[in-house]
Design a protein around this motif. Structure first.
Motif, mmCIF file in Angstrom:
data_model
loop_
_atom_site.group_PDB
_atom_site.id
_atom_site.type_symbol
_atom_site.label_atom_id
_atom_site.label_comp_id
_atom_site.label_asym_id
_atom_site.label_seq_id
_atom_site.Cartn_x
_atom_site.Cartn_y
_atom_site.Cartn_z
ATOM 1 N N SER A 1 -5.563 -54.321 -47.833
ATOM 2 C CA SER A 1 -7.045 -53.517 -48.353
ATOM 3 C C SER A 1 -6.798 -52.608 -47.107
ATOM 4 O O SER A 1 -7.297 -53.295 -45.934
ATOM 5 C CB SER A 1 -7.475 -54.273 -49.162
ATOM 6 N N LEU A 2 -7.319 -51.812 -47.505
ATOM 7 C CA LEU A 2 -8.396 -50.646 -45.875
ATOM 8 C C LEU A 2 -9.187 -51.071 -45.533
ATOM 9 O O LEU A 2 -9.956 -51.180 -44.635
ATOM 10 C CB LEU A 2 -9.228 -48.652 -46.384
ATOM 11 N N LYS A 3 -10.241 -52.025 -46.092
ATOM 12 C CA LYS A 3 -11.733 -52.976 -46.340
ATOM 13 C C LYS A 3 -11.137 -53.886 -44.882
ATOM 14 O O LYS A 3 -12.202 -54.351 -44.001
ATOM 15 C CB LYS A 3 -11.597 -53.521 -46.839
ATOM 16 N N SER A 4 -9.931 -54.275 -45.231
ATOM 17 C CA SER A 4 -9.881 -55.597 -44.500
ATOM 18 C C SER A 4 -9.349 -55.321 -42.969
ATOM 19 O O SER A 4 -9.015 -55.646 -42.005
ATOM 20 C CB SER A 4 -8.292 -56.635 -45.257
ATOM 21 N N VAL A 5 -7.990 -54.008 -43.476
ATOM 22 C CA VAL A 5 -7.461 -53.505 -42.092
ATOM 23 C C VAL A 5 -8.081 -52.998 -41.145
ATOM 24 O O VAL A 5 -8.355 -53.010 -39.480
ATOM 25 C CB VAL A 5 -6.168 -52.697 -42.511
ATOM 26 N N PHE A 6 -8.944 -51.549 -41.674
ATOM 27 C CA PHE A 6 -10.002 -51.182 -40.930
ATOM 28 C C PHE A 6 -11.620 -51.492 -41.148
ATOM 29 O O PHE A 6 -12.551 -50.829 -40.312
ATOM 30 C CB PHE A 6 -9.765 -49.130 -41.007
ATOM 31 N N PRO B 1 -0.984 -64.976 -59.863
ATOM 32 C CA PRO B 1 -1.818 -63.940 -59.542
ATOM 33 C C PRO B 1 -3.319 -63.854 -58.558
ATOM 34 O O PRO B 1 -3.367 -63.194 -57.672
ATOM 35 C CB PRO B 1 -2.730 -63.870 -60.750
ATOM 36 N N ALA B 2 -3.502 -65.458 -58.118
ATOM 37 C CA ALA B 2 -4.420 -65.569 -57.048
ATOM 38 C C ALA B 2 -3.302 -65.251 -55.670
ATOM 39 O O ALA B 2 -4.697 -64.688 -54.311
ATOM 40 C CB ALA B 2 -4.393 -67.247 -57.054
ATOM 41 N N VAL B 3 -2.199 -65.939 -55.286
ATOM 42 C CA VAL B 3 -1.572 -64.616 -54.284
ATOM 43 C C VAL B 3 -1.921 -63.662 -54.159
ATOM 44 O O VAL B 3 -1.785 -63.148 -53.116
ATOM 45 C CB VAL B 3 -0.105 -65.853 -53.945
ATOM 46 N N LEU B 4 -1.031 -62.938 -55.192
ATOM 47 C CA LEU B 4 -0.999 -61.654 -55.500
ATOM 48 C C LEU B 4 -2.200 -60.937 -54.766
ATOM 49 O O LEU B 4 -2.272 -60.115 -54.306
ATOM 50 C CB LEU B 4 -0.866 -60.494 -56.269
ATOM 51 N N ARG B 5 -3.644 -61.258 -55.193
ATOM 52 C CA ARG B 5 -5.143 -61.135 -55.015
ATOM 53 C C ARG B 5 -5.059 -61.462 -53.187
ATOM 54 O O ARG B 5 -5.753 -60.347 -52.774
ATOM 55 C CB ARG B 5 -6.102 -61.649 -55.708
ATOM 56 N N SER C 1 -5.967 -57.795 -50.666
ATOM 57 C CA SER C 1 -6.857 -57.862 -50.403
ATOM 58 C C SER C 1 -6.485 -58.166 -49.109
ATOM 59 O O SER C 1 -7.244 -57.433 -47.922
ATOM 60 C CB SER C 1 -8.164 -59.142 -49.854
ATOM 61 N N ALA C 2 -5.765 -58.932 -48.219
ATOM 62 C CA ALA C 2 -4.903 -58.563 -46.618
ATOM 63 C C ALA C 2 -4.569 -57.115 -46.083
ATOM 64 O O ALA C 2 -4.972 -57.241 -45.285
ATOM 65 C CB ALA C 2 -3.563 -59.552 -46.515
ATOM 66 N N LEU D 1 0.871 -58.728 -40.741
ATOM 67 C CA LEU D 1 2.029 -59.048 -41.430
ATOM 68 C C LEU D 1 1.570 -60.440 -42.074
ATOM 69 O O LEU D 1 0.818 -61.335 -41.830
ATOM 70 C CB LEU D 1 2.831 -59.983 -40.524
ATOM 71 N N VAL D 2 1.974 -60.031 -43.074
ATOM 72 C CA VAL D 2 1.784 -60.932 -44.778
ATOM 73 C C VAL D 2 2.870 -62.259 -45.399
ATOM 74 O O VAL D 2 4.169 -61.756 -45.282
ATOM 75 C CB VAL D 2 0.620 -60.469 -46.046
ATOM 76 N N ASN D 3 2.208 -63.507 -45.661
ATOM 77 C CA ASN D 3 3.406 -64.750 -45.567
ATOM 78 C C ASN D 3 3.329 -64.255 -47.762
ATOM 79 O O ASN D 3 1.719 -64.502 -47.770
ATOM 80 C CB ASN D 3 2.162 -65.886 -45.877
ATOM 81 N N LEU D 4 3.974 -64.804 -48.029
ATOM 82 C CA LEU D 4 4.016 -63.687 -49.388
ATOM 83 C C LEU D 4 3.860 -64.658 -49.799
ATOM 84 O O LEU D 4 3.697 -64.699 -51.471
ATOM 85 C CB LEU D 4 4.933 -62.933 -49.743
ATOM 86 N N LYS D 5 4.343 -65.691 -50.156
ATOM 87 C CA LYS D 5 4.041 -67.196 -50.648
ATOM 88 C C LYS D 5 2.470 -68.370 -50.621
ATOM 89 O O LYS D 5 2.063 -68.381 -51.217
ATOM 90 C CB LYS D 5 4.890 -68.691 -50.009
ATOM 91 N N THR D 6 1.457 -67.889 -50.204
ATOM 92 C CA THR D 6 0.055 -67.850 -49.563
ATOM 93 C C THR D 6 -0.591 -66.947 -49.344
ATOM 94 O O THR D 6 -1.790 -66.862 -49.453
ATOM 95 C CB THR D 6 -0.076 -68.929 -47.999
ATOM 96 N N GLY D 7 -0.016 -65.705 -48.744
ATOM 97 C CA GLY D 7 -1.234 -64.170 -49.246
ATOM 98 C C GLY D 7 -1.594 -64.332 -48.207
ATOM 99 O O GLY D 7 -2.240 -63.210 -47.690
ATOM 100 N N LYS D 8 -1.870 -64.870 -47.132
ATOM 101 C CA LYS D 8 -2.740 -65.064 -46.171
ATOM 102 C C LYS D 8 -1.857 -64.316 -44.685
ATOM 103 O O LYS D 8 -0.485 -64.583 -44.570
ATOM 104 C CB LYS D 8 -2.266 -66.651 -45.479
ATOM 105 N N VAL D 9 -2.695 -63.884 -43.763
ATOM 106 C CA VAL D 9 -2.537 -62.797 -42.761
ATOM 107 C C VAL D 9 -1.362 -64.071 -41.754
ATOM 108 O O VAL D 9 -2.308 -65.480 -41.435
ATOM 109 C CB VAL D 9 -3.404 -62.198 -42.021
ATOM 110 N N VAL D 10 -0.117 -63.661 -41.609
ATOM 111 C CA VAL D 10 0.747 -64.750 -40.716
ATOM 112 C C VAL D 10 -0.318 -64.335 -38.645
ATOM 113 O O VAL D 10 -0.153 -63.360 -38.901
ATOM 114 C CB VAL D 10 1.497 -64.487 -40.738
#
Length: 289
Positions: free
Chosen positions: A108-113, A97-101, A105-106, A166-175
């Motif tokens: 989301s429109l708030k993050s992107v725009f 669940p933490a990675v999914l969140r 977030s990564a 581009l998001v790493n699905l193991k960490t949830g972070k933007v690459v």
């Protein structure tokens, strides 16, 4: 006999539907519920009713959510009446669940725009520039999710812009480039991309001359540098680095594409063997596909 025949036909249809490779973004329009919001905008929440559950951790399920902003009433002339359609992804399918969140977030429109749905709606009601927001799934496997977002609108001139995630699905972070390429190779990669970019710049200047526009001043200081490497999109064939030339609207049609492809084979010496792009190295199972 008739019952058996009907059961057989139903089963055959189910098998046929399951065997057709449908993309998540295409499936998103199969079923939609419509909710009218108090401010006149419409929320269409699309569901993927035919998509199988994705393999855990390897990829995600991407559903398209659609909201239509409405300004004024039908029958009124522009700009008193206008609609803007906003499509954005809802990601599910990860067990952590933490990675999914983090992934949600990564992308989301708030993050992107930099604006939430509520903020976009408020801006639209005030200025009505926005016409559409949409996205494309470029890659969704090998624990990597690659999306391109497009925002378009019309003021004095129609215009649009793209954002990438581009998001790493193991960490949830933007690459970022430093996450997947050897640090000492970043300047080398930037030089490779700049070489391709300068070739396109020359072609753009030549085409500009044919159109009667002198692009030399607009392009003379444009260089692809290490700081631009973070913007790239991936595929099974290679990596496309992206560059925004920032042309004014009056000559936007003459702007170079800003897309520069390098194959995995060209980049293999620079990819980190323990990074998120290791699946594209030839000595990995995924890299042999």
């Amino acid at each position: 006999m008739k019952i058996s025949l009907l059961v057989g036909l139903f089963a055959g249809c189910s098998v046929l539907m399951a065997s057709v490779p449908l993309k998540a973004h295409e499936l998103s329009s199969l079923k939609a519920s419509v909710v009218r919001l108090g401010d006149g905008s419409i929320d269409r929440s699309n569901r993927l009713s035919l998509s199988p559950k994705p393999p855990q951790g390897d990829r995600v399920l991407v559903e398209t959510k659609t909201v239509t902003f409405v300004r004024g009433k039908k029958g009124q002339e522009y700009p008193d009446y206008k609609e803007a359609i906003v499509k954005y992804p809802q990601v599910t399918g990860l067990t952590n669940p933490a990675v999914l969140r983090n992934v949600q977030s990564a992308v989301s429109l708030k993050s992107v725009f930099g604006q939430s749905i509520a903020e976009l709606r408020a801006e639209f009601l005030a200025s009505w520039w926005l016409s559409e927001i949409d996205y494309t799934v470029n890659y969704n496997q090998n624990s990597l999710l690659d999306l391109t977002f497009t925002r378009s609108g019309s003021g004095a001139y129609p215009s649009s812009s793209n954002k990438h995630r581009l998001v790493n699905l193991k960490t949830g972070k933007v690459v970022k480039a430093a996450d997947v390429f050897k640090r000492e190779s970043l300047s080398t990669i930037a030089t490779m991309v700049n070489k391709a970019m300068q070739a396109e710049v020359k072609r753009a200047i030549a085409n500009g001359d044919k159109e009667g526009a002198d692009l030399r001043e607009q392009l003379k200081n444009q260089r692809f540098q290490t700081k631009h490497l973070d913007s790239f999109t991936i595929s099974d064939k290679g990596i496309t680095f992206l560059y925004d030339f920032g042309f004014p609207h009056v000559i936007l049609a003459l702007q170079p594409s800003g897309k520069y492809f390098l194959s995995h084979n060209q980049l293999r010496a620079y990819i980190k063997p323990d990074g998120a792009l290791k699946v594209f190295l030839p000595n990995t199972t995924a890299g042999k596909r």
